[in-house]
Scaffold this motif. Sequence first.
Motif, short mmCIF file in Angstrom:
data_model
loop_
_atom_site.label_atom_id
_atom_site.label_comp_id
_atom_site.label_asym_id
_atom_site.label_seq_id
_atom_site.Cartn_x
_atom_site.Cartn_y
_atom_site.Cartn_z
N TYR A 247 0.83 -1.21 0.00
CA TYR A 247 0.00 0.00 0.00
C TYR A 247 0.86 1.26 0.00
O TYR A 247 1.89 1.33 0.67
N ASP A 248 0.43 2.26 -0.77
CA ASP A 248 1.14 3.54 -0.81
C ASP A 248 1.07 4.23 0.55
O ASP A 248 0.04 4.24 1.22
N TYR A 249 2.19 4.87 0.93
CA TYR A 249 2.22 5.59 2.21
C TYR A 249 1.39 6.86 2.12
O TYR A 249 1.45 7.61 1.14
N SER A 250 0.62 7.12 3.15
CA SER A 250 -0.21 8.32 3.20
C SER A 250 -0.59 8.60 4.65
O SER A 250 -0.71 7.68 5.47
N LEU A 251 -0.77 9.88 4.95
CA LEU A 251 -1.22 10.28 6.29
C LEU A 251 -2.69 10.68 6.30
O LEU A 251 -3.18 11.21 7.29
N SER A 252 -3.40 10.42 5.20
CA SER A 252 -4.82 10.78 5.15
C SER A 252 -5.61 9.89 6.10
O SER A 252 -5.23 8.76 6.40
N LYS A 253 -6.72 10.42 6.57
CA LYS A 253 -7.55 9.67 7.51
C LYS A 253 -8.06 8.38 6.90
O LYS A 253 -8.06 7.32 7.56
N ASP A 254 -8.50 8.43 5.64
CA ASP A 254 -9.04 7.23 5.00
C ASP A 254 -7.98 6.14 4.87
O ASP A 254 -8.25 4.96 5.14
N ASP A 255 -6.77 6.52 4.46
CA ASP A 255 -5.71 5.53 4.28
C ASP A 255 -5.23 4.97 5.61
O ASP A 255 -5.00 3.76 5.73
N LEU A 256 -5.07 5.81 6.61
CA LEU A 256 -4.62 5.32 7.91
C LEU A 256 -5.69 4.47 8.57
O LEU A 256 -5.37 3.48 9.25
N SER A 257 -6.95 4.82 8.38
CA SER A 257 -8.04 4.00 8.94
C SER A 257 -8.06 2.62 8.28
O SER A 257 -8.38 1.61 8.92
N MET A 277 15.28 9.87 9.26
CA MET A 277 14.64 11.14 9.55
C MET A 277 13.18 11.13 9.10
O MET A 277 12.28 11.61 9.81
N LYS A 278 12.91 10.57 7.92
CA LYS A 278 11.54 10.48 7.42
C LYS A 278 10.70 9.57 8.31
O LYS A 278 9.54 9.87 8.62
N LEU A 279 11.29 8.47 8.74
CA LEU A 279 10.56 7.54 9.59
C LEU A 279 10.26 8.17 10.95
O LEU A 279 9.18 7.96 11.53
N SER A 280 11.19 8.97 11.45
CA SER A 280 10.98 9.67 12.71
C SER A 280 9.85 10.68 12.59
O SER A 280 8.99 10.78 13.49
N SER A 281 9.81 11.39 11.46
CA SER A 281 8.73 12.35 11.23
C SER A 281 7.38 11.63 11.13
O SER A 281 6.36 12.12 11.62
N CYS A 282 7.39 10.48 10.49
CA CYS A 282 6.18 9.65 10.38
C CYS A 282 5.70 9.26 11.76
O CYS A 282 4.50 9.36 12.07
N HIS A 283 6.63 8.82 12.63
CA HIS A 283 6.27 8.41 13.98
C HIS A 283 5.66 9.56 14.76
O HIS A 283 4.62 9.39 15.44
N GLN A 284 6.23 10.74 14.66
CA GLN A 284 5.71 11.91 15.37
C GLN A 284 4.31 12.28 14.88
O GLN A 284 3.42 12.62 15.67
N ALA A 285 4.14 12.21 13.56
CA ALA A 285 2.84 12.55 12.98
C ALA A 285 1.77 11.58 13.44
O ALA A 285 0.64 11.97 13.79
N LEU A 286 2.10 10.30 13.47
CA LEU A 286 1.12 9.29 13.84
C LEU A 286 0.73 9.37 15.30
O LEU A 286 -0.40 9.03 15.68
N GLU A 287 1.67 9.82 16.16
CA GLU A 287 1.33 10.00 17.57
C GLU A 287 0.18 11.00 17.73
O GLU A 287 -0.68 10.85 18.60
N ILE A 288 0.18 12.00 16.86
CA ILE A 288 -0.87 13.02 16.90
C ILE A 288 -2.15 12.53 16.21
O ILE A 288 -3.26 12.68 16.73
N LEU A 289 -1.96 11.93 15.03
CA LEU A 289 -3.11 11.56 14.20
C LEU A 289 -3.92 10.40 14.77
O LEU A 289 -5.12 10.32 14.51
#
Length: 356
Positions: A247-257, A277-289
């Motif tokens: 699956y393509d990486y995305s931070l959208s609500k539909d894709d993460l759900s 660095m990208k993976l760290s940013s992903c981790h930080q974003a997901l903590e919020i989302l």
Amino acid sequence: MKIRLALLDNDVICLQKLCDVFSTKFSDKLELYAFTEFDSAMSCIHSTEIDVFLARTSFQVDVENLPKRIGFAYLVDSRDIESYEGQRTICRFQKADDIYKLILDIYSTCSTSIVNKRFSDSKTTTICFSSPCSGSGSSTMAISCATRLTALGKKVLYLDLQKFPTVDAFFGRGNTNFSDIIFALKSKKVNLAMKLQSCVLQSESGVFYFSQISNPLDILEITNEERDRLILALQELGVYDTIVIDYDYSLSKDDLSFIANADAIIYTCDGTENSVMKLSSCHQALEILEGSYGITLRDKTYILYNKFSSKIGQRLEVNDWKELGGVQRFEHADNSMVVNSVISKVVFDALANIGG
């Protein structure tokens, strides 16, 4: 549920051989009705709820007078004959498994009933591969995982849902492809379960898959509801132990759900400074989302280090993502060479008992 199949052929020997093969291989899937005389076949078709009717070209069948529920095709002697009298054809001189798939395909277009072929009460496991780190080999690792779990005795389906799929580069192209599945998802006249079974292919390594879409834009036609319905339909077939989703990486609500429904989520990283660095940013974003979207990801997320260098490679130090393992870089290796090298390792074995 069995498909009621009527066969009409004046070649008694060939008809008997076909019936014998079907009775041996598909006795739990097909209910056979065999005829050598046209009138007898027609009488049965109009008095019995036949699902699929196959007739030799020596008989002229008025398709318009057949019950609407019936799927029809002519039996021919060559694969080069794609149609006869405007009707679909099936070459009788091919493998029984191939003929059966064609029968399924015909049935899928004339039956809209719900078919439940679940053989086990346990849920089919889903493992989703994705990554914010471009070029980290997420698809190669997904294929390697599917192949390794197959070698461990699992029945595994690899499902490439990327906008730019690569499955054919690993397994080869088939006569059917994922565009056929998209059509089935959108059509109210097609039995989705049957279409899935008729379109699925199997690689030399034993992994089940769908050949990639014929039109790159077709994947954009799938709605979120259709995507979810596809996964549910595959699980309800009861055929596969594991579905590996690319699956393509995305931070959208539909894709993460969507990926939050998986039993395991694998993020690949090559250990370079940029990737970490990208993976760290992903981790930080997901903590919020996670809180904003009302989903849970971290307890099922794994990091897989691919193309990793033991000398300069870096790791992401987090407490809530598990480390699946690492795969070294293979220089001057093509897809098959990498997969064949990775599947001999135990890096994916921890996923064999996930979910279920």
